[in-house]
Scaffold this motif. Sequence first.
Motif, PDB file in Angstrom:
ATOM      1  N   ILE A  69       2.376 -16.140  11.605  1.00 53.67           N
ATOM      2  CA  ILE A  69       1.070 -16.609  12.082  1.00 53.67           C
ATOM      3  C   ILE A  69       0.132 -16.860  10.904  1.00 53.67           C
ATOM      4  N   ILE A  70       0.332 -16.103   9.842  1.00 50.51           N
ATOM      5  CA  ILE A  70      -0.572 -16.152   8.692  1.00 50.51           C
ATOM      6  C   ILE A  70      -0.231 -17.350   7.795  1.00 50.51           C
ATOM      7  N   PRO A  71      -1.228 -18.096   7.347  1.00 51.60           N
ATOM      8  CA  PRO A  71      -0.971 -19.266   6.497  1.00 51.60           C
ATOM      9  C   PRO A  71      -0.229 -18.902   5.197  1.00 51.60           C
ATOM     10  N   SER A  72       0.508 -19.875   4.683  1.00 51.32           N
ATOM     11  CA  SER A  72       1.375 -19.624   3.524  1.00 51.32           C
ATOM     12  C   SER A  72       0.638 -19.600   2.188  1.00 51.32           C
ATOM     13  N   GLY A  73      -0.713 -19.608   2.230  1.00 52.81           N
ATOM     14  CA  GLY A  73      -1.472 -19.496   0.983  1.00 52.81           C
ATOM     15  C   GLY A  73      -1.847 -18.056   0.696  1.00 52.81           C
ATOM     16  N   ILE A  74      -1.402 -17.135   1.536  1.00 54.52           N
ATOM     17  CA  ILE A  74      -1.908 -15.759   1.513  1.00 54.52           C
ATOM     18  C   ILE A  74      -1.547 -14.994   0.237  1.00 54.52           C
ATOM     19  N   PHE A  75      -0.505 -15.426  -0.451  1.00 53.91           N
ATOM     20  CA  PHE A  75      -0.124 -14.703  -1.674  1.00 53.91           C
ATOM     21  C   PHE A  75      -1.018 -15.054  -2.866  1.00 53.91           C
ATOM     22  N   HIS A  76      -1.907 -16.019  -2.680  1.00 52.69           N
ATOM     23  CA  HIS A  76      -2.844 -16.376  -3.760  1.00 52.69           C
ATOM     24  C   HIS A  76      -4.191 -15.768  -3.366  1.00 52.69           C
ATOM     25  N   LYS A  77      -4.560 -14.655  -4.014  1.00 52.72           N
ATOM     26  CA  LYS A  77      -5.669 -13.894  -3.436  1.00 52.72           C
ATOM     27  C   LYS A  77      -7.042 -14.537  -3.609  1.00 52.72           C
ATOM     28  N   ASP A  78      -7.143 -15.519  -4.485  1.00 53.90           N
ATOM     29  CA  ASP A  78      -8.436 -16.197  -4.638  1.00 53.90           C
ATOM     30  C   ASP A  78      -8.588 -17.368  -3.658  1.00 53.90           C
ATOM     31  N   LYS A  79      -7.621 -17.555  -2.765  1.00 53.91           N
ATOM     32  CA  LYS A  79      -7.692 -18.682  -1.823  1.00 53.91           C
ATOM     33  C   LYS A  79      -8.032 -18.186  -0.422  1.00 53.91           C
ATOM     34  N   VAL A  80      -8.805 -19.001   0.286  1.00 49.02           N
ATOM     35  CA  VAL A  80      -9.151 -18.661   1.662  1.00 49.02           C
ATOM     36  C   VAL A  80      -8.031 -19.140   2.585  1.00 49.02           C
ATOM     37  N   ASN A  81      -7.643 -18.296   3.533  1.00 45.04           N
ATOM     38  CA  ASN A  81      -6.648 -18.681   4.536  1.00 45.04           C
ATOM     39  C   ASN A  81      -7.315 -18.616   5.906  1.00 45.04           C
ATOM     40  N   LEU A  82      -7.100 -19.648   6.695  1.00 45.63           N
ATOM     41  CA  LEU A  82      -7.773 -19.716   7.994  1.00 45.63           C
ATOM     42  C   LEU A  82      -6.755 -19.933   9.112  1.00 45.63           C
ATOM     43  N   ILE A  83      -6.883 -19.141  10.167  1.00 44.67           N
ATOM     44  CA  ILE A  83      -6.096 -19.354  11.384  1.00 44.67           C
ATOM     45  C   ILE A  83      -7.008 -20.115  12.340  1.00 44.67           C
ATOM     46  N   GLY A  84      -6.688 -21.370  12.584  1.00 49.48           N
ATOM     47  CA  GLY A  84      -7.568 -22.255  13.338  1.00 49.48           C
ATOM     48  C   GLY A  84      -7.519 -22.033  14.843  1.00 49.48           C
ATOM     49  N   ASN A  85      -8.415 -22.720  15.543  1.00 49.41           N
ATOM     50  CA  ASN A  85      -8.522 -22.570  17.000  1.00 49.41           C
ATOM     51  C   ASN A  85      -7.263 -23.006  17.747  1.00 49.41           C
ATOM     52  N   GLY A  86      -6.462 -23.882  17.124  1.00 46.74           N
ATOM     53  CA  GLY A  86      -5.268 -24.392  17.805  1.00 46.74           C
ATOM     54  C   GLY A  86      -4.080 -23.446  17.755  1.00 46.74           C
ATOM     55  N   VAL A  87      -4.233 -22.348  17.006  1.00 46.13           N
ATOM     56  CA  VAL A  87      -3.112 -21.414  16.797  1.00 46.13           C
ATOM     57  C   VAL A  87      -3.105 -20.347  17.905  1.00 46.13           C
ATOM     58  N   LEU A  88      -1.929 -19.798  18.184  1.00 43.47           N
ATOM     59  CA  LEU A  88      -1.806 -18.672  19.112  1.00 43.47           C
ATOM     60  C   LEU A  88      -1.518 -17.404  18.314  1.00 43.47           C
ATOM     61  N   ILE A  89      -2.225 -16.328  18.664  1.00 44.57           N
ATOM     62  CA  ILE A  89      -2.034 -15.066  17.938  1.00 44.57           C
ATOM     63  C   ILE A  89      -1.484 -13.991  18.873  1.00 44.57           C
ATOM     64  N   GLU A  90      -0.416 -13.362  18.440  1.00 46.87           N
ATOM     65  CA  GLU A  90       0.133 -12.214  19.167  1.00 46.87           C
ATOM     66  C   GLU A  90      -0.241 -11.010  18.309  1.00 46.87           C
ATOM     67  N   PRO A  91      -1.192 -10.160  18.757  1.00 49.18           N
ATOM     68  CA  PRO A  91      -1.747  -9.114  17.891  1.00 49.18           C
ATOM     69  C   PRO A  91      -0.708  -8.181  17.263  1.00 49.18           C
ATOM     70  N   ARG A  92       0.320  -7.820  18.049  1.00 47.02           N
ATOM     71  CA  ARG A  92       1.294  -6.881  17.475  1.00 47.02           C
ATOM     72  C   ARG A  92       2.101  -7.554  16.353  1.00 47.02           C
ATOM     73  N   ILE A  93       2.481  -8.810  16.558  1.00 45.26           N
ATOM     74  CA  ILE A  93       3.214  -9.522  15.499  1.00 45.26           C
ATOM     75  C   ILE A  93       2.290  -9.727  14.297  1.00 45.26           C
ATOM     76  N   PHE A  94       1.027 -10.020  14.589  1.00 43.10           N
ATOM     77  CA  PHE A  94       0.033 -10.180  13.529  1.00 43.10           C
ATOM     78  C   PHE A  94      -0.047  -8.892  12.699  1.00 43.10           C
ATOM     79  N   ARG A  95      -0.142  -7.738  13.400  1.00 42.72           N
ATOM     80  CA  ARG A  95      -0.256  -6.479  12.671  1.00 42.72           C
ATOM     81  C   ARG A  95       0.988  -6.222  11.819  1.00 42.72           C
ATOM     82  N   GLN A  96       2.155  -6.535  12.381  1.00 43.55           N
ATOM     83  CA  GLN A  96       3.389  -6.350  11.595  1.00 43.55           C
ATOM     84  C   GLN A  96       3.358  -7.202  10.335  1.00 43.55           C
ATOM     85  N   GLU A  97       2.819  -8.416  10.470  1.00 40.04           N
ATOM     86  CA  GLU A  97       2.732  -9.290   9.291  1.00 40.04           C
ATOM     87  C   GLU A  97       1.775  -8.718   8.254  1.00 40.04           C
ATOM     88  N   ILE A  98       0.637  -8.205   8.737  1.00 34.38           N
ATOM     89  CA  ILE A  98      -0.360  -7.628   7.822  1.00 34.38           C
ATOM     90  C   ILE A  98       0.242  -6.427   7.091  1.00 34.38           C
TER      91      ILE A  98
END
Length: 430
Positions: A55-84
């Motif tokens: 679910i998380i954008p692929s820019g996340i490994f670059h810590k100075d970059k902003v990553n945005l999950i847009g309105n068109g995306v679907l989020i499953e909180p448990r999968i999101f937490r596992q990713e975090i």
Amino acid sequence: MTKIDVLLGLQWGDEGKGKIVDVLTPGYDVIARFQGGPNAGHTLEFNGMKHVLHIIPSGIFHKDKVNLIGNGVLIEPRIFRQEIEALSEKGVDATQNLFISKKAHLILPSHRMMDAANEQAKGNSKIGSTLKGIGPAYTDKIARSGIRVGDTLAPDFREHYTLLKEQHIRMAQTLGFDVKAFRIDGMDLDQYEALWMESLETLKKFRFVNSEYFINQCLKDNKKVLAEGAQAMMLDIDFGTYPFVTSSNTITAGVCTGLGVAPSTIGKVMGITKAYCTRVGAGPFPTELFDETGSRLCELGHEYGATTGRPRRCGWIDLPALRYACMINGVTDLFVTKPDVMNDFETVKMCTAYKINGQLTDEIPFEYNTLPIEPVFTPYDGWKQSLQGIDRYDDLPERLKGYLDAIEQQTGVHIAAVSISPDRKDVLFK
Ligand code: GDP
Ligand code: IMO
Ligand code: MG
């Protein structure tokens, strides 16, 4: 004001979008996902490490970059937490640079149950869904009964949640689905729900934004924004191989609705294709190989789903489908991945047209799923050489360059770069 560049898949997914986004990220300020959800599996490899994002954008490994999950995306909180958590194990603290649209919809545990119930009810005409709840959650969005990220902060959230869940249970029962026997990761619906609710608290630690203002302000401030597609052209809900598709607009047009940007703000459209072709799940695939060559592509290309682990179906590159993808998306730059998988092949084939009932055609017919489509192939001599260590496009084997030139000629779109290994460092810009 800057324009928003787009990167998306031109085939049936898994073209290497995650890898290319990661490589392009240093040239951008913001990386934004605009559709799809945990059905996606985007693999990144660098410094001997492999990581899969859903679910998380692929820019996340670059810590100075902003990553945005847009309105068109679907989020499953448990999968999101596992990713975090998986990111945090690798030393990445996403709380600082990940923003989430208040308008992104949530996947409930009961959406995942409905996905299973719908697939079971389809019997032999199963889509081969990733069973992450994508179809049912987008169905509720369109039916105007879904729950958005911002809605979780409202006082009536629990009530809304329960109503929807009960509705799903009734629908599943009507389909003859055994709700009690249903399991997610070994848990029944109630057990999973407890974890899901807990995970919602993790989600709430992130910054919820009015992402349409956020992204337009970025463009006004001359920030460089890259929109990262999930799935791919041929899985698009409108133009893909319906009904064997996903439930979102995976195409360039989806960037406008999935982020809230005007069509005139779209800049470059970078389309990715493998040097061959794969598909996971059911549905038509005219160039699919059922022979040893198909198995070799699967084994050498490690073609197993990054989300489900299912083996991907493999075949030759399909130019009619690719031209269709370039047309629908307005592709300005092509990225070709994985030619290295075919290093040992005597012959590499390219489908340049379809023969349908004796007639040659270049068009994707409406009856794509049912007509007998015979691919017309042009064979190319293999380059029979390892690509390891090559770090300039010009130094690629002549026969591979000839094959790539043919892709350019056939699509009318120039190749911007070629990827020759899973690693971040192996992308050769032309
Ligand atoms: P995505 O869904 O489009 O991001 O692609 P996936 O991550 O699902 O699948 C692409 C797979 O191919 C991953 O395992 C990547 O590590 C791998 N990959 C990407 N580019 C290349 C390449 O140029 N060569 C090889 N051999 N593998 C690659
Ligand atoms: P990425 O972003 C490949 C396929 C599924 C199924 C169909 C519908 O990694 O390229 P869904 O779960 O959306 O209801 O499944 O679409 N599919 C993908 N195939 N890559 C993906 O994502 C996919 N996401 C969904 O296999 O056939
Ligand atoms: Mg993938």
